[in-house]
Scaffold this motif. Structure first.
Motif, PDB file in Angstrom:
ATOM      1  N   ASN A  85     -58.686 -88.567 -19.984  1.00 12.75           N
ATOM      2  CA  ASN A  85     -58.129 -88.516 -18.641  1.00 12.75           C
ATOM      3  C   ASN A  85     -59.256 -88.762 -17.623  1.00 12.75           C
ATOM      4  O   ASN A  85     -60.346 -88.209 -17.766  1.00 12.75           O
ATOM      5  CB  ASN A  85     -57.545 -87.120 -18.422  1.00 12.75           C
ATOM      6  CG  ASN A  85     -56.654 -87.044 -17.220  1.00 12.75           C
ATOM      7  OD1 ASN A  85     -56.970 -87.596 -16.159  1.00 12.75           O
ATOM      8  ND2 ASN A  85     -55.540 -86.360 -17.359  1.00 12.75           N
ATOM      9  N   PHE A  86     -58.968 -89.556 -16.586  1.00 15.54           N
ATOM     10  CA  PHE A  86     -60.022 -89.784 -15.579  1.00 15.54           C
ATOM     11  C   PHE A  86     -60.356 -88.498 -14.816  1.00 15.54           C
ATOM     12  O   PHE A  86     -61.368 -88.417 -14.139  1.00 15.54           O
ATOM     13  CB  PHE A  86     -59.715 -90.952 -14.648  1.00 15.54           C
ATOM     14  CG  PHE A  86     -58.428 -90.861 -13.852  1.00 15.54           C
ATOM     15  CD1 PHE A  86     -58.201 -89.834 -12.952  1.00 15.54           C
ATOM     16  CD2 PHE A  86     -57.463 -91.860 -13.964  1.00 15.54           C
ATOM     17  CE1 PHE A  86     -57.030 -89.773 -12.209  1.00 15.54           C
ATOM     18  CE2 PHE A  86     -56.284 -91.803 -13.225  1.00 15.54           C
ATOM     19  CZ  PHE A  86     -56.072 -90.758 -12.353  1.00 15.54           C
ATOM     20  N   ALA A  87     -59.483 -87.499 -14.928  1.00 14.05           N
ATOM     21  CA  ALA A  87     -59.785 -86.205 -14.304  1.00 14.05           C
ATOM     22  C   ALA A  87     -61.071 -85.634 -14.895  1.00 14.05           C
ATOM     23  O   ALA A  87     -61.715 -84.781 -14.285  1.00 14.05           O
ATOM     24  CB  ALA A  87     -58.625 -85.239 -14.528  1.00 14.05           C
ATOM     25  N   GLU A  88     -61.436 -86.098 -16.108  1.00 10.87           N
ATOM     26  CA  GLU A  88     -62.635 -85.558 -16.775  1.00 10.87           C
ATOM     27  C   GLU A  88     -63.827 -86.504 -16.725  1.00 10.87           C
ATOM     28  O   GLU A  88     -64.847 -86.247 -17.370  1.00 10.87           O
ATOM     29  CB  GLU A  88     -62.300 -85.246 -18.243  1.00 10.87           C
ATOM     30  CG  GLU A  88     -61.416 -84.019 -18.360  1.00 10.87           C
ATOM     31  CD  GLU A  88     -60.437 -84.109 -19.512  1.00 10.87           C
ATOM     32  OE1 GLU A  88     -60.661 -84.913 -20.430  1.00 10.87           O
ATOM     33  OE2 GLU A  88     -59.430 -83.384 -19.455  1.00 10.87           O
ATOM     34  N   ASP A  97     -64.562 -97.309 -14.493  1.00 10.40           N
ATOM     35  CA  ASP A  97     -63.145 -97.640 -14.389  1.00 10.40           C
ATOM     36  C   ASP A  97     -62.384 -96.547 -15.133  1.00 10.40           C
ATOM     37  O   ASP A  97     -62.479 -96.445 -16.359  1.00 10.40           O
ATOM     38  CB  ASP A  97     -62.897 -99.028 -15.008  1.00 10.40           C
ATOM     39  CG  ASP A  97     -61.439 -99.449 -14.889  1.00 10.40           C
ATOM     40  OD1 ASP A  97     -60.590 -98.577 -14.582  1.00 10.40           O
ATOM     41  OD2 ASP A  97     -61.136-100.640 -15.099  1.00 10.40           O
ATOM     42  N   GLY A  98     -61.636 -95.738 -14.368  1.00 10.50           N
ATOM     43  CA  GLY A  98     -60.932 -94.593 -14.961  1.00 10.50           C
ATOM     44  C   GLY A  98     -59.591 -94.963 -15.549  1.00 10.50           C
ATOM     45  O   GLY A  98     -58.922 -94.115 -16.156  1.00 10.50           O
ATOM     46  N   THR A  99     -59.157 -96.200 -15.352  1.00 10.25           N
ATOM     47  CA  THR A  99     -57.837 -96.638 -15.819  1.00 10.25           C
ATOM     48  C   THR A  99     -57.988 -98.030 -16.447  1.00 10.25           C
ATOM     49  O   THR A  99     -57.498 -99.022 -15.889  1.00 10.25           O
ATOM     50  CB  THR A  99     -56.850 -96.708 -14.637  1.00 10.25           C
ATOM     51  OG1 THR A  99     -57.485 -97.460 -13.576  1.00 10.25           O
ATOM     52  CG2 THR A  99     -56.474 -95.340 -14.091  1.00 10.25           C
ATOM     53  N   LEU A 100     -58.634 -98.083 -17.591  1.00 10.68           N
ATOM     54  CA  LEU A 100     -58.989 -99.385 -18.178  1.00 10.68           C
ATOM     55  C   LEU A 100     -57.795-100.298 -18.409  1.00 10.68           C
ATOM     56  O   LEU A 100     -57.876-101.508 -18.166  1.00 10.68           O
ATOM     57  CB  LEU A 100     -59.689 -99.161 -19.523  1.00 10.68           C
ATOM     58  CG  LEU A 100     -61.155 -98.778 -19.467  1.00 10.68           C
ATOM     59  CD1 LEU A 100     -61.620 -98.368 -20.857  1.00 10.68           C
ATOM     60  CD2 LEU A 100     -62.003 -99.934 -18.939  1.00 10.68           C
ATOM     61  N   GLY A 101     -56.680 -99.752 -18.934  1.00  8.20           N
ATOM     62  CA  GLY A 101     -55.531-100.603 -19.275  1.00  8.20           C
ATOM     63  C   GLY A 101     -55.994-101.735 -20.167  1.00  8.20           C
ATOM     64  O   GLY A 101     -56.702-101.526 -21.157  1.00  8.20           O
ATOM     65  N   GLY A 102     -55.636-102.969 -19.813  1.00 10.48           N
ATOM     66  CA  GLY A 102     -56.056-104.125 -20.602  1.00 10.48           C
ATOM     67  C   GLY A 102     -57.454-104.605 -20.229  1.00 10.48           C
ATOM     68  O   GLY A 102     -57.894-105.652 -20.704  1.00 10.48           O
ATOM     69  N   ALA A 103     -58.128-103.888 -19.353  1.00 11.84           N
ATOM     70  CA  ALA A 103     -59.523-104.140 -18.947  1.00 11.84           C
ATOM     71  C   ALA A 103     -59.706-105.429 -18.149  1.00 11.84           C
ATOM     72  O   ALA A 103     -60.789-106.004 -18.130  1.00 11.84           O
ATOM     73  CB  ALA A 103     -60.468-104.120 -20.144  1.00 11.84           C
ATOM     74  N   GLY A 104     -58.649-105.866 -17.465  1.00 13.22           N
ATOM     75  CA  GLY A 104     -58.776-107.035 -16.591  1.00 13.22           C
ATOM     76  C   GLY A 104     -59.778-106.781 -15.464  1.00 13.22           C
ATOM     77  O   GLY A 104     -60.694-107.577 -15.241  1.00 13.22           O
TER      78      GLY A 104
END
Ligand SMILES: C[S@@+](CC[C@H](N)C(=O)[O-])C[C@H]1O[C@@H](n2cnc3c(N)ncnc32)[C@H](O)[C@@H]1O
Length: 310
Positions: free
Chosen positions: A81-84, A29-36
């Motif tokens: 960054n998810f780019a990496e 998951d490249g964009t965890l945020g609040g991990a929902g």
């Protein structure tokens, strides 16, 4: 702070049905945020599924660690960054990758992050506060032509030149420091005249995309996601505006194209035969159902596209 990180994951059912998490599977998951989404993927892949996760935002990473504590020993999280992603997640190792683009509710709702024209705060907009350039640096430092280009290309603002010139005139009197000051200036330059959306909507979106260099991250993130997927693994991407969606669509189209059939025509791209690397799991974008839109108005612009690595 991490405990009150409230973000409702969008299109959750649809993401799970696209990625089909299973015990023993590996996901990123490249964009965890609040991990929902991340928590749901780990729950659905119990007892042995694994998750690699990242987010550029330190507060999100902290919130995700707390949210995922119950899955201890089954994930690795890094701030970045998810780019990496493909620099630390092994190539060909993942069964599914998720990118849920854009900003989280806490980023938008906290005035001090400076993303929202509805909440007065410093003109910041950095997802990663270790980065030097803020929105204030851009608004106060860029030439009028550069601002106009950003407003037009990244926000689709039809009055981009006029607004850019107006902003440059205004900053000669006083440096822009806050979101409120910029929103008020735009409202003065482009009065609402009965329109429902605030005239600063497109300008704020374009500045956010520019400050965080979102489109280049997306291009590298999509390439990297394909590298870390195993054949048969799936990439699910949720976008929130047409520029992102177009980039994902074009990426999927290019990867799904069959370059092996030349039909005797001499087209430069076809001289080096290349089989398709991916296929669309579903060609049409998946949208939230009316119940989700009602429950979570921020889901209204969400679109999910899913491609499978061949
Ligand atoms: C819509 S939220 C994700 C919400 C998450 N799926 C959940 O269930 O809570 C988007 C997140 O992506 C992060 N983000 C956006 N672009 C990023 C990038 N290039 N690399 C890493 N994280 C990024 C933002 O900081 C934000 O936390």
């Amino acid at each position: 702070m991490a405990r009150d990180f409230e973000h409702k994951p969008v299109l959750l059912k649809q993401v799970l049905s696209a990625l089909q998490p299973r015990a023993g599977g590996r996901y990123a998951d490249g964009t965890l945020g609040g991990a929902g989404h991340a928590a749901a993927i780990l729950a659905a892949s119990s007892p042995s599924g694994w998750l690699f996760g990242c987010d550029r935002d330190g507060a999100a990473v902290e919130a995700a660690r707390l949210r995922l504590a119950e899955f201890a020993g089954r994930f690795e999280i890094r701030r970045g960054n998810f780019a990496e992603l493909s620099q630390w997640v092994p190539a060909g190792s993942c069964d599914g990758v998720l990118l849920d683009l854009g900003v989280s509710s806490p980023q938008l709702d906290r005035a001090e992050r400076g993303f929202s024209f509805q909440r007065d705060g410093p003109l910041d907009m950095r997802m990663d506060d270790r980065q030097a350039m803020t929105a204030a640096d851009l608004v106060n430092g860029a030439e009028a032509e550069e601002l106009a280009r950003i407003f037009w290309e990244l926000g689709g603002e039809p009055e981009s030149r006029r607004l850019a010139r107006g902003i440059v005139r205004e900053r000669e009197q006083r440096r822009f420091e806050t979101t409120g000051q910029l929103a008020e200036c735009i409202e003065r330059l482009a009065p609402r005249r009965g329109k429902k959306t605030h005239p600063a909507t497109r300008i704020f979106q374009s500045l956010r995309i520019a400050v965080n260099d979102e489109l280049s991250s997306l291009a590298s993130g999509l390439d990297g996601a394909m590298r870390i997927l195993r054949p048969g693994g799936r990439l699910a991407v949720i976008t929130f505006h047409s520029l992102e969606d177009r980039a994902v669509k074009e990426f999927g189209r290019a990867r799904a194209r069959d370059y092996t059939f030349t039909g005797g025509v001499d087209v430069p791209e076809l001289r080096a035969p290349r089989a398709p690397e991916a296929r669309w799991v579903q060609r049409k974008a998946i949208r939230p159902d009316p119940a989700e839109e009602l429950d979570n108005p921020r889901s209204r612009s969400a679109q999910l596209r899913v491609i499978e690595k061949l």
